[in-house]
Design an enzyme around this catalytic site. Structure first.
Site, PDB file in Angstrom:
ATOM      1  N   HIS A   1       0.853  -1.199   0.000  1.00 22.34           N
ATOM      2  CA  HIS A   1       0.000   0.000   0.000  1.00 22.34           C
ATOM      3  C   HIS A   1       0.890   1.251   0.000  1.00 22.34           C
ATOM      4  CE1 HIS A   1      -2.901   3.002   1.234  1.00 22.34           C
ATOM      5  NE2 HIS A   1      -3.847   2.150   0.885  1.00 22.34           N
TER       6      HIS A   1
ATOM      7  N   GLU B   1      -4.064   2.289  -7.206  1.00 27.03           N
ATOM      8  CA  GLU B   1      -4.427   3.315  -6.233  1.00 27.03           C
ATOM      9  C   GLU B   1      -3.523   4.539  -6.398  1.00 27.03           C
ATOM     10  OE1 GLU B   1      -6.691   1.507  -2.612  1.00 27.03           O
ATOM     11  OE2 GLU B   1      -4.583   1.736  -2.175  1.00 27.03           O
TER      12      GLU B   1
HETATM   13  P1  PGA Z   1      -9.664   5.850   0.507  1.00 22.58           P
HETATM   14  O1  PGA Z   1      -8.461   4.826   0.668  1.00 22.58           O
HETATM   15  O2  PGA Z   1     -10.846   5.057   0.028  1.00 22.58           O
HETATM   16  O3  PGA Z   1      -9.860   6.427   1.874  1.00 22.58           O
HETATM   17  O4  PGA Z   1      -9.259   6.867  -0.496  1.00 22.58           O
HETATM   18  C1  PGA Z   1      -8.269   3.766  -0.226  1.00 22.58           C
HETATM   19  C2  PGA Z   1      -7.039   2.995   0.163  1.00 22.58           C
HETATM   20  O5  PGA Z   1      -6.058   3.622   0.606  1.00 22.58           O
HETATM   21  O6  PGA Z   1      -7.003   1.764   0.065  1.00 22.58           O
END
Ligand code: PGA
Length: 223
Positions: A96, A145
């Protein structure tokens, strides 16, 4: 059949009682759908009780961790080895961007974690921030992401997310399933999962409220 993954990433939020309340509200509402895969990823300290509650309630939900150790069991203080986590989890979020930024996690470490996960029958979900971030070959589940979209209320466009997902599938194989994550909500979720190359969502903030999370599942799966 295309899977629909809806994954709650609680990050460093919710104590045990709060997580169990969430599971109590979400679990009974989930219906069995062959392609729908709902996963909850709480903090390490809640994993055992969450796994127990899901089993006892026979809820259609999997359990995931937000990380795991790149090493086997042994003298690695503070680490959670995949062989130990396997008692409670089906999946692990790896790489992540918050771990890359705050804990100096590298592509090499992510690759080692993927190996550990696979060796212990845990599905690795590798997060990439763009199509140039490597995905270890054995990993068949990834999440695109973009950092600008995480927790900002400023999601990428579904069209661009689809393009990145397509680029990843072209690079790593059509059997790679790609999710989108970054400010996904009940208002925009459908536009993402309707994209040809997107197989679901990794959700931070909007997953914390059980009603909003259920709304997302409903919007996306239509149950
Ligand atoms: P968010 O986070 O939905 O709060 O933008 C997504 C993630 O970091 O997996």
């Amino acid at each position: 059949m295309k899977h629909l993954w809806i994954i709650a990433n609680f990050k460093s939020n919710k104590n045990l009682m709060e997580v169990l309340e969430w599971v109590e509200q979400v679990g009974p509402k989930l219906v069995k759908g062959e392609n729908l895969k709902v996963v909850v990823c709480p903090t390490f300290s809640s994993l055992e009780e969450v796994a127990k509650k899901i089993k006892v309630g026979n809820y259609q939900m999997l359990v995931g961790s937000q990380d795991l150790s790149p090493f086997e069991e042994g003298a690695y203080t503070g680490e959670e080895a995949a062989s130990i986590l396997k008692q409670f989890v089906d999946l692990a979020i790896l790489g992540h961007s918050e771990r890359r930024q705050n804990f100096h996690e590298t592509d090499e470490m992510v690759a080692k974690k993927v190996d550990e996960a696979i060796a212990h029958d845990i599905i690795p979900l590798v997060c990439v921030q763009g199509s140039d971030v490597p995905i270890p070959g054995k990993c068949k589940l990834a999440a695109y992401e973009p950092v600008f979209a995480i927790g900002t209320g400023n999601p990428d466009t579904p069209e661009n997310a689809n393009l990145i997902a397509k680029a990843l599938k072209d690079k790593y194989g059509q059997d790679l399933e790609v999710l989108y994550g970054g400010s996904a909500t009940s208002a925009n979720c459908k536009d993402f999962v309707n994209q040809e190359n997107i197989s679901g969502l990794l959700i931070g903030k909007s997953s914390l409220d059980p009603q909003e999370f259920l709304k997302i599942i409903k919007e996306c799966s239509g149950f």
